[in-house]
Write a protein that holds these residues in place. Sequence first.
Motif, PDB file in Angstrom:
ATOM      1  N   THR A 176       0.826  -1.193   0.000  1.00 41.89           N
ATOM      2  CA  THR A 176       0.000   0.000   0.000  1.00 41.89           C
ATOM      3  C   THR A 176       0.866   1.251   0.000  1.00 41.89           C
ATOM      4  N   ASP A 177       1.973   1.172   0.710  1.00 43.46           N
ATOM      5  CA  ASP A 177       2.838   2.341   0.777  1.00 43.46           C
ATOM      6  C   ASP A 177       3.823   2.280  -0.379  1.00 43.46           C
ATOM      7  N   PRO A 208      -5.447  -3.287  -6.336  1.00 41.89           N
ATOM      8  CA  PRO A 208      -5.406  -1.937  -5.806  1.00 41.89           C
ATOM      9  C   PRO A 208      -4.026  -1.302  -5.860  1.00 41.89           C
ATOM     10  N   ASP A 257      -3.813   1.826  -7.860  1.00 42.83           N
ATOM     11  CA  ASP A 257      -4.427   3.007  -7.257  1.00 42.83           C
ATOM     12  C   ASP A 257      -3.413   3.743  -6.400  1.00 42.83           C
ATOM     13  N   PHE A 258      -2.667   2.958  -5.629  1.00 40.98           N
ATOM     14  CA  PHE A 258      -1.728   3.573  -4.703  1.00 40.98           C
ATOM     15  C   PHE A 258      -0.608   4.280  -5.455  1.00 40.98           C
ATOM     16  N   ALA A 276      -2.026   7.453  -6.910  1.00 36.82           N
ATOM     17  CA  ALA A 276      -2.349   8.450  -5.896  1.00 36.82           C
ATOM     18  C   ALA A 276      -1.094   9.034  -5.258  1.00 36.82           C
ATOM     19  N   GLN A 277      -0.058   8.211  -5.102  1.00 41.00           N
ATOM     20  CA  GLN A 277       1.105   8.677  -4.353  1.00 41.00           C
ATOM     21  C   GLN A 277       2.201   9.280  -5.225  1.00 41.00           C
ATOM     22  N   LEU A 300       3.656   4.747   8.417  1.00 44.07           N
ATOM     23  CA  LEU A 300       3.430   3.310   8.507  1.00 44.07           C
ATOM     24  C   LEU A 300       3.741   2.838   9.912  1.00 44.07           C
ATOM     25  N   ALA A 302     -11.265  -4.061  -4.655  1.00 44.14           N
ATOM     26  CA  ALA A 302     -10.789  -2.939  -3.846  1.00 44.14           C
ATOM     27  C   ALA A 302     -11.900  -1.909  -3.732  1.00 44.14           C
ATOM     28  N   ARG A 354     -12.960   2.020  -2.741  1.00 46.67           N
ATOM     29  CA  ARG A 354     -12.353   3.342  -2.665  1.00 46.67           C
ATOM     30  C   ARG A 354     -13.066   4.203  -1.640  1.00 46.67           C
ATOM     31  N   PHE A 391      -4.522   5.912   2.708  1.00 48.44           N
ATOM     32  CA  PHE A 391      -4.435   5.158   1.448  1.00 48.44           C
ATOM     33  C   PHE A 391      -5.754   5.131   0.690  1.00 48.44           C
ATOM     34  N   SER A 395      -8.204   3.191   0.349  1.00 53.19           N
ATOM     35  CA  SER A 395      -8.594   2.004  -0.391  1.00 53.19           C
ATOM     36  C   SER A 395      -8.565   0.835   0.584  1.00 53.19           C
TER      37      SER A 395
END
Lengths: 621, 447, 349
Positions: B256-257, B280, B283-284, B287-288, C46, C160, C162, C258, C260
């Motif tokens: 995710t990160d 997903p 998406d990350f 977005a990041q 994190l 997933a 959102r 995040f 998601s």
Amino acid sequence: MSTIDTAHSMAAPTAATWSPSIKRLAQTAALCGLGLVFISLIGMPVKLNSRALIEPILSRGYASLAWVPVMFGYVVTKQVVLEGMVAQKRGASDVAEGAIVGAGGGLLLGILGILIDNFDLRDPLLNWSPQLLEFITFGNGLGFGVMIWVVIGGLSGAAGAGLHLLPATIRRFIMVIVVAVVGISFLETAATDLLQGLRLEFVSDGIYSKTSGLTIKGSVITGAIAAVALYGSQQLQQRRLTRLSQAPPAASGFTPGAAILNSFGDARSRLKVGLGILALILLPMVLGGIMNELLANVGLFLLLALGLNIVVGLAGILDLGYVAFFAVGGYTAAVLTSPNSPWLTPELPWFVAIFIVVVVAAIVGLLIGAPVIRMRGDYLAIVTLGFGEIIRLLFLSDWLSPMFGGAQGITNIPGVQVAGLANVKGTDPRAVFYLVMAFCAFAIYVSWRLEGSRLGRAWMAIREDESVAEAMGINTVNAKLMAFVTGAILASLSGAIFAAKVGSIFPSSFEILVSVIILVIVIVGGMGRIAGVMVGAAVLIGVLGGPSQPGLLQELAEYKLLIYGALLVWMMLKRPEGLLPNVRRSRELHGDELTQDAWIKSQVAAQDEIDSDGAGSEVPS
Amino acid sequence: MIRNQKRLGVIGIALSLTLVAAACGGDDDSANVDATTAPTTQPAAEPAAEPAAEHLGDGSLGVVTVAAGEQIQIRSLEAITGDVAFLGVPNDRATILAVADYGQINGFDVTTGTSLDDLCSAEGGQAAAQTIVSDEQVVGVIGTSCSGAATAAGPLISESGGVMLSGSNTSPALTSDLIGNAGDNYNVGYYRTAHNDLFQGAAMADFVFNELGFTTAAAIHDGDPYTQGLAQAFATAFEELGGTVTAFTGVGKDDTDMVPVLTEVAAGSPEALFFPIFQPAGDFIAAQAPGIAGLENTQLLAADGLLVDGFLQIPESEGMYFSGPDVRFGENVNQSTGKTAAEVLAAYQSEYGEPPSAPFWGHSYDATTLLLDAVKAASWVEDGSLMIDRAGIRESLNSTSGYSGLIGTLSCDDFGDCGSQKITIIKHDSSADIEASKANVVFEFAP
Amino acid sequence: MLVIGLLAFVAQQINPTNPFASWVNPDANRLTGPALRDLIISGLNLGVMYGLIALGYSMVYGVLGFINFAHGEVFMVAVMSSWITSEKLFEAGLWEDFFIPSLLLTVMIAIVVSTTTAVVMERIAYRPLRGSPRLIPLITSIGVSFFLQNVAIGLFGPGAKRYPQLPEWLTARRTLLWIPGVEVEGTKILVLVVAGVSMAMLWYYVERTKTGKAMRAVAEDKEIAALMGIDVDKTIVRTFAIGGAMAGVAGILWGLLFRSVVATTGFLPGIKAFTAAVVGGVGNLGGSMAGGVSLGTAESLGPLLLLEPMGVKGPTQLKDAVAFVLLIAVLLFKPSGLFGERLSAEDRT
């Protein structure tokens, strides 16, 4: 959820002074309803509904709900009768209570229908769907739906409760018949395959309907056969018991453990074992592709589970990264045998490569084992889990892809050349099954010999109490390392066969999930007992399916992991020693209860008040 | 308990022994002496005798008989559980919808039976294929979802005389290099409506280098063979064109990160970042990435794995380019069912309560109708039973040409590639109007 | 230790010369100041989330002496429920117009749901197992974890989900603590602040209140605590509830950061969080947080600072491996964790 709920309500030790309380009934009814709603909302009924259990009368979808009120009806009227206590009289009130619980549950399901009709919650809840509504209302409008579920629930609950009214033997017959009918219906693929192999297609054509499920006739026949089989086995049991009771008293003092050991010395049982082996050798010939494939997968996991059984079951080391050795075995074999592997292409024959695989696995086992073996039990679990992930990530990484292919894996792994016989590869599941069987036999023999050996006893001593074992002069670190390495070697053998069977190998086959599933096999079967592990592998991998291997219950594939989870919890709560427990381990888990039990028995005997019925006895023995 | 088992074992042995003895009498797989049993494949050696209706096929692979009242069996073999369920589930559902829309064939219903799961793995595909080929009534398979599964399932299906049509396999190894050389894992009887991925990487590289005029680019994959292969193809082609690949790296599917990986990428200050991965993780990254120093102005590019409504709806995906098959389905009509893509999509939504999570539902729908058309062409009714010639199914599929499907016009080549090989690149301008973006083709690439 | 070293190393490189300007490592890794800043901040983010989850592991381990494997799923439940709430609020048009009240409502619901999950889990799956060999509840918790994960898949589907967009003022970059050059997205600052506040509240609760004292007493010795008139069962439930609430906070932060969620969201963070608890020293609340931060920063910085100079291709692929290597290293050299364990008498070995 429902299994857990039950477990919980069963676990709640209601005393023998049992009285019908409205609160308890309401609670159980609510649980029953929640169970029904939950099963509906995970989509099971709608998804299973296209297939029948018994052709025109019961679809699998409705069957997936119907058992819930039956079970709750049974549970709510269950009496916990301890030895020496007088059981309550059974009567119509029991049935009424069951009916109330079932009807309450049905009502909740009906209410779910009303809610679905009026509110749209489909956005988070995928199965909040018109199909579910139609399923609940039988396509006949809401009023009808609510009514019919109250009736169905009530009747099922009453039936569940009514089971208590029947004598234990009849209850047992009913159970066996129901299990047989449901089982045979669900196992259609396997049964058809087996019967086809035996050239008995007429049987499967006779009992199964053309679309799916048993026909009514088929279910009657199945039920009848099951009943006859049960009756027959009871008669045999009876005869044997009488024979035993007439035998000299020395024989009656034996324990099951001793019986197993003795049985190998006994000529007659040796004959039986021989016949069993013969049957296994003949079995693949009569089986079709599906069953051979399935059993080959069962065998692969059995091999893994036997290895883990040594680590967890015997030595008591909880290894959550066991899949690492499976991966090491598979990759080593792939690198050594495949012409496509990017690194080292000696293209050795598989039977030569296997020796290198064993050596590599032993080395990796030592490398991982040496640092972690001294750690405390649960730390060791998390560290081995970490190692399992590290190994998978290394095989996956771009960094090592010149050696192991990275994400692209290694393809074109040749089969196993058995000199003068065959090339064993995936398209011929029968041959694979034979190969797997040979290795399993080897592993079983090794495990069996180890169990009785000095090392095996050292492992068990460590499992029961490490400090005492150390005090007794056992080198615990060495013994544990030996267990770890032995386990690693067995897993690597499985990995090497796996690589040859599938013909290609990808890192995605070695997720944490695999470790957990192997662990579940060992636990459900019975930690520390070879036969238990075999049963565990057959039941879980064969029936439910492995991480990437379909089982017999294809319909439930989506719910496989859910069932694995629920089963694991349920086993731990109800039967932590597994299906076929290891005697010594079971004593360890239930020691207190056993002594308590013995004490109660002696007290009761002294007072000469033995309850002759004892049907509801809940004391584990 | 133990004793019981032993006894059962003995009975079992006795039973199986006698039966084996009986079965071994004239045991030979091809000699079907025992013809009393119901539907099985017959070596149709007596072609002259039947005044059958016209149909394709010479009977060389056997004929399947569907008795009156029974159903024609096809199977759906997709990744319906696990990580890749987002890809397999819509394929499976589209197959079921297509079967329902198609209706009967010569008065016989079609069923997909229980959907099988390829688990997106070679071993899963192998086991499921074994299940399929063990049932001789099955005339065709729609699947698999993943190329790895097809690699292991293909040989089994092919040897049994069956056909397999995939809506989402794209690996070139499964068919051919499109200039007449069979791939490593090609098997006769394999077809697909998805595109061959040979050129997608090259198309993207061409677009980035020549159209956008960038000379530096980076690529990120997620450890899946598909995404890794595509990213690698892109990197290779981009370097061949004279560009520089500043970073080639991967993420985990569960990550995710993305800051570490994006920082790694940002170190080379690439002008373009190609991440042909899935949700997903995609998406990350989208977005990041804009928040990473050094990537503020980097052009983001992705492939068909992210060309799904769920990704296009997020505002961060605006301004990205996507390579992939032509997804301008809109009003395309499937000639067998008469449904338009929009209608099928609407039916999908109302049946399953969510939009498809991957773009290959149309491909699977078309694959299914192609198969059913082939079954129709290869079948005839005889004494109330439906006869289906396996060789006829392959013949019909091989000769597919100019078939109008949801995804466009389909024609099968000699190695089973039926889909359009055209790669389009679209520019996604507005997350509010996805359909406009899907039609906003800025670059087309065909070999 | 590795991480402390790392942080010191970074700080040393950054502070004396030119704070976050253009610190460039001439060797292999070409990391610029802003890059390092982003890595550190995301590592901290994190890390504090791992830390919050780790508190649940740590407290349960302290009291009952087993790894509650399913705690990661409690976190997942929190992320899921906050997604559902925010999504519904968004649909109703409230999310954008009344962001702060909506967010607070979401937080409350997420915390209530996750706390309930943890308590129900204890009641059904763990309470009947009190006193059994320690591997039994551990294995049970693996089952619970599987079960919950797949329940989420069954109910909400595998795809997933959102979260709705956050308002601009929250996501914009701001200067953190008025240090020039340290401009960080508002959300990330929020994560750090909320985590800090929750941690402080927890610390106060455990160390300064009567119930907290009871908790520590139970962790120290259940039998004696019972003799002292402490309701052990109630205290254990409370421990689970607090662990659940902390996982709930972590869940909502995760959601905001995040935006998601999938059904497997809880698995890896769960394992990492336990790793963090062990690294920091099980049973030690401050240690859990410190362990989380160490792990988060190690994961974030480790691949690029350590692996890349070693010539590893695609180093960030191995970031989870770095985290686990850290765990192994800590357990090898300091088996009781960086900051020492606080375990009950019978668990100390």
